[in-house]
Enzyme design. Structure first.
Site, mmCIF file in Angstrom:
data_model
loop_
_atom_site.group_PDB
_atom_site.id
_atom_site.type_symbol
_atom_site.label_atom_id
_atom_site.label_comp_id
_atom_site.label_asym_id
_atom_site.label_seq_id
_atom_site.Cartn_x
_atom_site.Cartn_y
_atom_site.Cartn_z
ATOM 1 N N TRP A 1 29.549 -9.061 -8.316
ATOM 2 C CA TRP A 1 29.346 -10.416 -8.817
ATOM 3 C C TRP A 1 30.581 -11.300 -8.783
ATOM 4 O O TRP A 1 30.453 -12.523 -8.759
ATOM 5 C CB TRP A 1 28.751 -10.359 -10.220
ATOM 6 C CG TRP A 1 27.367 -9.818 -10.153
ATOM 7 C CD1 TRP A 1 26.945 -8.569 -10.518
ATOM 8 C CD2 TRP A 1 26.212 -10.473 -9.623
ATOM 9 N NE1 TRP A 1 25.605 -8.420 -10.252
ATOM 10 C CE2 TRP A 1 25.127 -9.576 -9.708
ATOM 11 C CE3 TRP A 1 25.988 -11.737 -9.085
ATOM 12 C CZ2 TRP A 1 23.842 -9.900 -9.288
ATOM 13 C CZ3 TRP A 1 24.712 -12.065 -8.664
ATOM 14 C CH2 TRP A 1 23.655 -11.154 -8.765
ATOM 15 N N GLU A 2 31.766 -10.744 -8.811
ATOM 16 C CA GLU A 2 32.969 -11.576 -8.773
ATOM 17 C C GLU A 2 33.332 -11.976 -7.348
ATOM 18 O O GLU A 2 33.889 -13.035 -7.135
ATOM 19 C CB GLU A 2 34.167 -10.846 -9.402
ATOM 20 C CG GLU A 2 34.086 -10.659 -10.889
ATOM 21 C CD GLU A 2 34.240 -11.946 -11.683
ATOM 22 O OE1 GLU A 2 34.898 -12.892 -11.206
ATOM 23 O OE2 GLU A 2 33.689 -12.003 -12.796
ATOM 24 N N GLY A 3 33.049 -11.095 -6.394
ATOM 25 C CA GLY A 3 33.505 -11.355 -5.035
ATOM 26 C C GLY A 3 35.009 -11.150 -4.969
ATOM 27 O O GLY A 3 35.674 -10.973 -5.993
#
Length: 145
Positions: A14-16
């Site tokens: 989700w953060e990348g």
């Protein structure tokens, strides 16, 4: 899977990852961010990391958040529950997690009500964000697994 592995997997998804430092989208400057959301000393315009540096920093940061989540739990958690709560804390901040209704309900033993609280953390700047809603649904799924 360990709690750390659950949390790292969620955060990575989700953060990348960006290997060149970038300014905070809200301020256009500080805090500069790199990797999977890392900030702090030495992170400024022009800094570049290797993938290994980003992965190493992520492991350190997630472990720190994992320890913080453990420190406020008053009851045992499964690895999946702990990993999901750590991912949430990484995203919203340790202080917000420590004051959350999710934590209060979990510590009271109301696991179902605690699980439902994940979905409430879906806003940024007062607006529901699809990406946050999707992340929370994913964390909830892990929490309940």
């Amino acid at each position: 899977m360990s709690a750390l592995a659950y949390a790292v997997s969620l955060v990575k998804k989700w953060e990348g990852c960006r290997l060149e430092a970038y300014p905070d989208p809200g301020s256009g400057g500080d805090p500069w961010t790199i990797g999977y959301g890392a900030t702090g000393p030495g992170i400024k315009k022009g800094v570049r990391w290797t993938q290994a540096q980003a992965d190493d920093r992520l492991a350190l940061d997630v472990d720190r958040f994992l320890k913080g989540v453990r420190s406020v739990l008053k009851r045992p958690a499964t690895d999946a529950q702990l990993g999901a709560m750590t991912s949430l804390a990484y995203n919203i901040g340790a202080s917000a997690f420590a004051k959350s209704t999710l934590l209060r309900k979990f510590n009271a033993g109301d696991i179902g009500a605690a699980a439902a609280e994940f979905l409430r953390w879906n806003r940024a700047g007062g607006k529901v964000m699809k990406g946050l809603a999707n992340r929370r649904a994913d964390e909830l799924e892990v929490f309940q697994s």
